[in-house]
Scaffold this active site. Structure first.
Site, PDB file in Angstrom:
ATOM      1  N   LYS A  33       0.848  -1.206   0.000  1.00 36.39           N
ATOM      2  CA  LYS A  33       0.000   0.000   0.000  1.00 36.39           C
ATOM      3  C   LYS A  33       0.879   1.250   0.000  1.00 36.39           C
ATOM      4  CE  LYS A  33      -0.266  -0.355   5.031  1.00 36.39           C
ATOM      5  NZ  LYS A  33      -1.010  -0.972   6.149  1.00 36.39           N
ATOM      6  N   ARG A 128     -10.848  -0.565  13.850  1.00 41.15           N
ATOM      7  CA  ARG A 128     -10.467   0.253  12.701  1.00 41.15           C
ATOM      8  C   ARG A 128     -11.265  -0.247  11.497  1.00 41.15           C
ATOM      9  NH1 ARG A 128      -4.265   0.841  10.531  1.00 41.15           N
ATOM     10  NH2 ARG A 128      -4.746  -1.218   9.706  1.00 41.15           N
ATOM     11  N   TYR A 242      17.575  30.254   8.436  1.00 38.88           N
ATOM     12  CA  TYR A 242      16.426  31.018   8.943  1.00 38.88           C
ATOM     13  C   TYR A 242      16.459  31.107  10.463  1.00 38.88           C
ATOM     14  CZ  TYR A 242      13.981  30.791   4.436  1.00 38.88           C
ATOM     15  OH  TYR A 242      13.607  30.935   3.136  1.00 38.88           O
ATOM     16  N   MET A 290      13.023  24.497   2.979  1.00 42.19           N
ATOM     17  CA  MET A 290      12.206  23.686   2.068  1.00 42.19           C
ATOM     18  C   MET A 290      13.066  22.802   1.163  1.00 42.19           C
ATOM     19  SD  MET A 290       9.388  24.918  -0.736  1.00 42.19           S
ATOM     20  CE  MET A 290       8.435  25.878   0.427  1.00 42.19           C
TER      21      MET A 290
END
Ligand code: PLP
Length: 345
Positions: A33, A128, A242, A290
């Protein structure tokens, strides 16, 4: 080129599957999956089918459909979410096997595709997916008359061998299924490690195949090498990145590398994380951006071209510790920007 390289060792993957298979006397399937835990479901499943896997599990029918296109006819593709409305054509055209989770899904399946294969998912306490014991006893005779190909349930605490939930769920599963002819399945990776009582007829390992805990003896499957874009020397007192969160306390050599939180290198890892240049540990300096990270490479014997984040020195579980998460989440957040290179298979 500033693209980082994610190498996926399909021989190690096959070795992990084989090792898990050798721990049981029953069939070993594979869970692919979420695009094979982020590593590419098609490549992973093809490699595992060469190793002998004949049954694969995915979360949703759409994943099953693209897997069928990659694998061709033959291997069984089981869908944990069962038969949802809108899935009928995919299930039928691509020969998927839904794991039926409720009476509603059962009715949908037998009405839309009478005679088509299906499995049953039971809830043994995780709450679940799957039918509750009451629902199952109402449906049991009707469902068994249609010859389900598998009856399964899922363990909530299998990665904690001493957890009382394990024997409790085992008991609940046995109460719901003892005496039934259909093949049964309870164990994911952690369940395999709990021992033979948990193995039944089919196991469903995922994370262990991909090299993650709780399979401590797994071979590492992924290596991540990130190019250095720029090197600079800093004086004591200079800051990095940063928010000025890192200040040099000695003269340092700083590498700026081509990866960041957009690639799944979570910001929260920053303060504890290191990369490797050969055998030298090089800590991250300052905040993860990023697309860029500053790394203190002062101690590296040579100026590196690339730094290794994942590999022989540190695993997905090492990174997971830094981020306060689990290896599964590290793997499935590995970014789309990497050059994925498959070895072996
Ligand atoms: C994800 C999943 C698995 C595989 O679990 P691992 O811990 O990765 O081995 C098996 N069964 C079900 C129902 C799952 O959702």
């Amino acid at each position: 080129m500033a693209q980082a390289k994610l190498s996926i060792d399909l021989d190690a993957l096959r070795g992990n599957w084989r090792a898990l298979n050798d721990m049981t006397g029953c069939e070993t399937a594979a869970v692919v999956k979420a695009d094979g835990y982020g590593l590419g479901a098609a490549r992973v499943a093809k490699a595992l089918s060469r190793e002998g896997a004949r049954r694969f599990f995915v979360a949703i029918a759409e994943e099953g459909a693209s897997l069928r296109e990659a694998l061709g006819p033959g291997p069984e593709i089981c869908v944990f979410s069962g038969h949802m409305s809108g899935d009928t054509d995919m299930i039928n055209d691509l020969s998927l096997t839904p794991m039926i989770n409720s009476i509603d899904q059962m009715l949908r399946h037998v009405e839309a595709l009478p005679g088509a294969p299906f499995g049953i998912q039971l809830d043994s306490g995780m709450n679940r997916l799957g039918m509750e014991p009451g629902e199952w006893s109402a449906l049991r005779d009707i469902a068994l008359a249609q010859n389900p190909v598998l009856i399964m349930s899922h363990l909530a605490c299998a990665d904690e061998p001493d957890h009382e939930m394990n024997p409790q769920q085992l008991r609940a599963f046995r109460e719901m299924t003892d005496g039934i002819d259909a093949p049964r399945s309870l164990a994911q990776t952690g369940g395999i490690l709990l021992g033979p009582d948990y193995h039944f007829d089919v196991t469903r390992p995922g994370i262990g195949v991909y090299g993650g805990l709780p399979f401590v003896d797994a071979q590492p499957v992924v290596t991540l090498e990130i190019p250095v874009i720029q090197i600079r020397d800093l004086e004591p007192g200079e800051t990095v990145g940063y928010g000025n969160s890192f200040t040099a306390t000695r003269p340092i050599r700083l590498a700026t590398i081509a990866g960041g939180y957009a690639d799944g290198i979570h910001r929260i890892m920053g303060p504890r994380a290191s990369l490797f240049s050969g055998e030298t540990r090089c800590p991250i300096a300052g905040r993860i951006s990023m697309d860029l990270i500053g790394v203190d490479v002062t101690d590296a014997p040579e100026v590196p071209d690339t730094l290794e984040l994942l590999g022989q020195h540190q695993s997905v579980d090492t990174l997971a510790d830094w981020a306060g998460t689990i290896g599964y989440e590290i793997l499935t957040s590995l970014g789309a920007r990497y050059n994925r290179v498959y070895r072996g298979g």
